[in-house]
Design an enzyme around this catalytic site. Structure first.
Site, mmCIF file in Angstrom:
data_model
loop_
_atom_site.group_PDB
_atom_site.id
_atom_site.type_symbol
_atom_site.label_atom_id
_atom_site.label_comp_id
_atom_site.label_asym_id
_atom_site.label_seq_id
_atom_site.Cartn_x
_atom_site.Cartn_y
_atom_site.Cartn_z
ATOM 1 N N LEU A 125 0.652 -1.220 0.114
ATOM 2 C CA LEU A 125 0.046 -0.301 0.174
ATOM 3 C C LEU A 125 0.636 1.308 0.141
ATOM 4 O O LEU A 125 1.654 1.275 0.952
ATOM 5 C CB LEU A 125 -0.773 -0.115 1.194
ATOM 6 C CG LEU A 125 -1.677 1.409 1.614
ATOM 7 C CD1 LEU A 125 -3.507 0.686 1.715
ATOM 8 C CD2 LEU A 125 -1.320 2.461 1.758
ATOM 9 N N HIS A 229 6.279 3.538 11.466
ATOM 10 C CA HIS A 229 6.888 4.770 10.388
ATOM 11 C C HIS A 229 5.620 6.151 10.377
ATOM 12 O O HIS A 229 4.887 5.699 10.057
ATOM 13 C CB HIS A 229 6.921 4.308 8.512
ATOM 14 C CG HIS A 229 8.073 4.935 8.077
ATOM 15 N ND1 HIS A 229 7.547 6.212 8.021
ATOM 16 C CD2 HIS A 229 9.466 5.990 8.043
ATOM 17 C CE1 HIS A 229 8.195 7.077 6.768
ATOM 18 N NE2 HIS A 229 9.698 6.447 7.289
#
Length: 369
Positions: A125, A229
């Protein structure tokens, strides 16, 4: 915005995305030959007749039909560990106890395992930063659940997602910095490139198979265990709203969390529904689909055809409910390769699990894992 299976013509853009996404995004590496093979594999997977999951990999792209721009990618691996092992570290607590001295000490360990072999994995993604817009990230994420609801025989009963762990702009991972200092003399980018290229032998050869005590790690490495992240936070929120949970397994290289959920329990799978369509130029009015639900009037809806190789999906608020079918416009029917009487599957994009505090638009944040 139209979701469709990737095609040969998308190679140049896919290479750009692989470069943009940076180290740590191991499902798409900037290697033209490898990406061309990935596209060919995906196209063959969509074409294949499947009764149970094998080595299929499905890669979707999000396209702006007006400009031809590819806004992002999204993928599903049908059977993890089928062609190469899928390794993780499992976070455990070990208790040492001396009965005679009445001393007890609990410590955390990381133990290498391949627990998720045979599961289906959502992956790849990536929403390109210059194309962030409302609903783009949600469409890329949730369209996979719609595809799985349509074709459950192609996937495992349990779905996982490996979330990208913490690394800086230069591609340095605090966790890998500690691990490589003591066990593997290799840069983070090199290690992730090898994994992305399908070479995992070095994991068995060089990486520790015995438990690692986290109390002996650097503070920087411990601080990023199971953390994601910054660009991955919106995607994680979407998955958590769907019912995905982290159960202690983390990535070998950046310590990012892996989350999991039973296919039948994914909220988008349970909330989606199948309907025949009727093509009509007039779709608004008192019978508008969302006028009779708990959702807002004109709330965006994810709608898809039920195909595989010709799969198409988009977001629209122009859907009405007739007495026997969903009414869609001729232009929307053309975009989705639908004709009168064809089946479709729909999902309210902001379903009940997306509370106000979790609603984050793609114009505010990017998506990557």
């Amino acid at each position: 915005m139209i979701i469709r299976p990737i095609a040969d013509k998308d190679l140049d853009t896919l290479y750009q995305i692989a470069e943009e996404s940076g180290p740590g995004f191991t499902s798409l590496m900037p290697d033209r030959d490898a990406l061309a093979q990935k596209i060919a594999h995906s196209m063959a997977s969509f074409e294949r007749k499947v009764t149970s999951p094998g080595d299929e990999h499905y890669l979707f792209v999000l396209e702006d039909e007006a400009t031809g721009d590819i806004l992002g990618t999204s993928g599903i691996e049908s059977n993890t560990g089928h062609t190469q092992p899928l390794y993780h570290f499992r976070r455990n607590t070990v208790t040492h106890h001396s009965r005679d001295l009445d001393v007890r000490k609990s410590v955390e360990t990381l133990t290498r395992c391949n627990h998720y072999t045979g599961y289906s994995e959502i992956c790849s993604l990536y929403l390109r930063p210059e194309f962030r817009r409302a609903n783009a990230g949600k469409l890329l994420s949730r369209v996979r659940f719609l595809f799985m609801a349509l074709h459950p025989e192609r996937f495992s009963h349990k779905i996982i997602a490996e979330m990208r762990g913490v690394s800086d702009a230069a591609g340095r991972s605090p966790f890998w910095d500690w691990l490589s200092t003591h066990f593997v003399d290799m840069e983070f980018a090199q290690a992730t490139h090898l994994v992305g290229a399908g070479y995992t032998d070095f994991i068995d050869e060089l990486m520790p198979s015995h438990p690692l005590y986290t109390c002996l790690m650097s503070p920087e490495a411990r601080a990023v265990l199971s953390q994601v992240h910054n660009n991955t936070r919106p995607a994680l929120k979407i998955l958590e709203a769907e019912g995905f949970k982290h159960k202690g397994l983390i990535d070998l290289f950046d310590a990012g969390p892996t989350v999991e959920c039973a296919l039948a329990e994914i909220l988008s799978v349970r909330s989606s529904s199948e309907h025949r369509v009727r093509v009509d130029d007039y779709v608004a009015g008192p019978n508008a689909l969302f006028g009779r639900t708990n959702h807002e009037q004109h709330e965006p809806t994810l709608i898809a055809n039920t195909g595989t190789a010709n799969f198409r999906a988009t977001v629209t608020s122009e859907v009405s409910e007739g007495s026997d079918a969903l009414i869609i416009s001729r232009s929307l029917a053309k975009q989705l390769c639908l004709e009168n009487g064809d089946p479709s599957r729909i999902l309210p994009l902001n379903h009940a699990a997306s509370t106000a505090r979790n609603r984050t638009t793609a114009t505010e944040l990017s998506y990557a894992y």
